[in-house]
Design an enzyme around this catalytic site. Structure first.
Site, PDB file in Angstrom:
ATOM      1  N   TYR A  65       0.976  -1.195  -0.069  1.00 55.46           N
ATOM      2  CA  TYR A  65      -0.096  -0.075   0.124  1.00 55.46           C
ATOM      3  C   TYR A  65       0.963   1.213  -0.068  1.00 55.46           C
ATOM      4  CZ  TYR A  65      -3.125   3.829   1.372  1.00 55.46           C
ATOM      5  OH  TYR A  65      -3.902   4.858   1.302  1.00 55.46           O
TER       6      TYR A  65
ATOM      7  N   ASP B  69       9.420   3.106   1.006  1.00 59.88           N
ATOM      8  CA  ASP B  69       8.123   3.970   1.540  1.00 59.88           C
ATOM      9  C   ASP B  69       7.999   3.678   2.926  1.00 59.88           C
ATOM     10  OD1 ASP B  69       5.796   4.850   2.320  1.00 59.88           O
ATOM     11  OD2 ASP B  69       4.391   3.799   0.583  1.00 59.88           O
TER      12      ASP B  69
HETATM   13  C1  LIG Z   1      -0.336   5.974   4.831  1.00 65.25           C
HETATM   14  C2  LIG Z   1       0.531   5.494   4.057  1.00 65.25           C
HETATM   15  C3  LIG Z   1       0.633   6.154   2.444  1.00 65.25           C
HETATM   16  C4  LIG Z   1      -0.030   7.280   2.266  1.00 65.25           C
HETATM   17  O1  LIG Z   1      -0.054   8.498   3.093  1.00 65.25           O
HETATM   18  P1  LIG Z   1      -1.112   9.556   3.123  1.00 65.25           P
HETATM   19  O2  LIG Z   1      -0.528  10.583   3.855  1.00 65.25           O
HETATM   20  O3  LIG Z   1      -2.499   8.756   3.602  1.00 65.25           O
HETATM   21  O4  LIG Z   1      -1.234  10.006   1.825  1.00 65.25           O
HETATM   22  C5  LIG Z   1       1.675   5.719   1.973  1.00 65.25           C
HETATM   23  N1  LIG Z   1       2.572   4.639   2.150  1.00 65.25           N
HETATM   24  C6  LIG Z   1       2.548   4.031   3.197  1.00 65.25           C
HETATM   25  C7  LIG Z   1       3.283   2.752   3.756  1.00 65.25           C
HETATM   26  C8  LIG Z   1       1.321   4.187   4.363  1.00 65.25           C
HETATM   27  O5  LIG Z   1       0.925   3.832   5.565  1.00 65.25           O
END
Ligand SMILES: *Cc1c(COP(=O)(O)O)cnc(C)c1O
Length: 429
Positions: free
Chosen positions: A140, A244
């Site tokens: 995600y 990420d």
């Molecule tokens: C929450 C999340 C996102 C997205 O972040 P937002 O601030 O909600 O746009 C991207 N990557 C990971 C791993 C996340 O947990």
């Protein structure tokens, strides 16, 4: 609150069938206080952002002080102390290869920026063929289009399927305590990746991954050793590595960042969620000097043409500097929680309807037997059970996880385990 009359359209919510939202008046530490006089223990840091708990006075003060000086300024051609200071502070905790800090507003935009950086890096170097991405199954990365494309397909993005670009996906070697098959799973994942890379040599610009813990798909955890193997293979094939760390950053895994915990050095890293301690939306994408240098040129066309109205907003940066200061002064706040989880999780092992016990730093997670997936029927039943008892625990389908603010006391963490035990006991399922 009259749901039918409220103009607020909520995220990830079927407005017709959702229960009434709870109206929150205030927060303090790990607690939320409702308008009706009740209080709720926030066991998930309000979607993983409130690392110091709610209404942290030091951060509130920092924002107030900054607001009286400079609230916002255009961020092309101008800079300011909070942005400069925060960038330098963050670099002190990241691997040495990461050197250049690009600001944006949230996790999804941090990911979009990373994907663009990696893609254009190769174009800027005159390589036209590296136009695909690699990602993990179950990933995600956010809800904007690049982020959705690199994330796995699910009910979250199904309506937009035709608009998403394809990425090649590698199995994620998810593990838990007493998992006897982890080495086989890792080997299978690695050989799958190696096959893709040898069949498609020169096709990939980068691989994007949530290192050590995949959040939204169910707190899936992998071993640091696996992240190392992954790094070796990608380096060998000249594919950039994007981490990420939107969820895993800023102490969440019991170490400043997952790259530090796993001893790996991504080429690009995305950070958001905990960055301001939950006060204001802010994100950074940090790139290696090598990535940055491919953009650094007399040719204007090689610049990174990306930005947002609120890029490097001074209030957000000031909040983040204050949050960073609190973390640095008290690293024990996030380092201590893993041991509490280890001790308390033992109390859940006797329940036969619980499985896959796993812990990584401040995160602990367990699956309830039953249908899995985000729309699992168990999820809403568990959620309303916990809410009624005064706990903000928001299961991801059949996965219950604890992801507490770092100020949560041992006693409060014990209370969370007790309520999960009660849920298992009453055999809600
Ligand atoms: C929450 C999340 C996102 C997205 O972040 P937002 O601030 O909600 O746009 C991207 N990557 C990971 C791993 C996340 O947990």
């Amino acid at each position: 609150m009259d749901k039918a009359k409220s103009p607020v359209w909520m995220p990830y919510t079927q407005m017709k069938t959702a229960p009434e939202p709870l109206k929150v008046k205030s927060g303090k530490g790990s607690w939320l206080y409702l308008e009706n006089g009740e209080k709720i223990l926030d066991c998930i840091s309000s979607w993983w952002v409130n690392i110091h708990g709610h209404a942290c006075p030091e951060i509130a003060e920092a924002i107030y002080r900054q607001a009286k000086e400079l609230e916002q300024v255009i961020s092309a051609g101008f800079t300011h102390e909070p942005a400069e200071k925060l960038a330098r502070l963050i670099l002190t905790k990241l691997p040495d290869n990461l050197k250049r800090v690009f600001y944006s507003d949230n996790g999804s935009t941090a990911v979009e920026v990373a994907l663009k950086m990696a893609f254009q890096y190769w174009k800027n170097k005159g390589v036209q063929t590296r136009t695909s991405f690699l990602a993990f199954e179950g990933a995600y990365h956010g809800d904007t289009f690049g982020a959705m494309s690199s994330g796995s397909r699910s009910v979250f993005n199904d309506p937009f399927n035709e608009l998403l670009f394809d990425v090649d996906r590698v199995p994620f070697p998810s593990t838990w305590s007493d998992d006897s098959e982890i080495l086989e799973k890792e080997a299978a994942s690695i050989s799958y990746l190696e096959n893709l890379l040898s069949e498609n040599s020169g096709k990939y610009s980068a691989m994007i991954a949530e290192p050590l813990v995949q959040g939204a798909s169910g707190m899936n955890m992998c071993r640091p050793e696996f992240m190392k193997k992954l790094q070796d293979i990608l380096k060998k094939h000249d594919v950039l590595m994007i981490y990420d760390e939107v969820m895993t950053g800023f102490g969440r895994l019991g170490e400043w960042f997952a790259c530090i915990k796993s001893g790996t050095e991504p080429d690009i890293i995305c950070l958001s969620k905990g960055i301001t301690g939950g006060f204001l939306p802010l994100a950074v994408t940090v790139a290696s000097e090598e990535v940055y240098e491919s953009f650094y040129d007399d040719d204007a066309a090689k610049a990174l043409y990306h930005g947002h109205s609120y890029t490097a907003n001074p209030l957000g940066c000031a909040a983040a500097v204050a949050s960073f200061g609190l973390l640095s002064e008290n690293e024990n706040s996030f380092r201590r929680i893993e041991n509490i989880h280890k001790k308390e999780m033992e109390s859940l092992r006797k329940y036969e309807n619980l499985t896959r016990f796993r812990i990584c730093g401040t995160i602990a997670s367990v699956d309830f037997y039953g249908d899995s997936g985000y729309l699992s029927s168990i999820g809403p039943i568990l959620k309303s059970f916990f809410t009624e008892k005064g706990f903000l625990l928001r299961p991801l389908g059949n996965v219950v996880y604890i992801l507490p603010p770092y100020c949560t006391s041992e006693e409060e963490i014990c209370m969370i385990y007790e309520i999960i035990a009660k849920a298992a006991e009453t055999a809600l399922i």
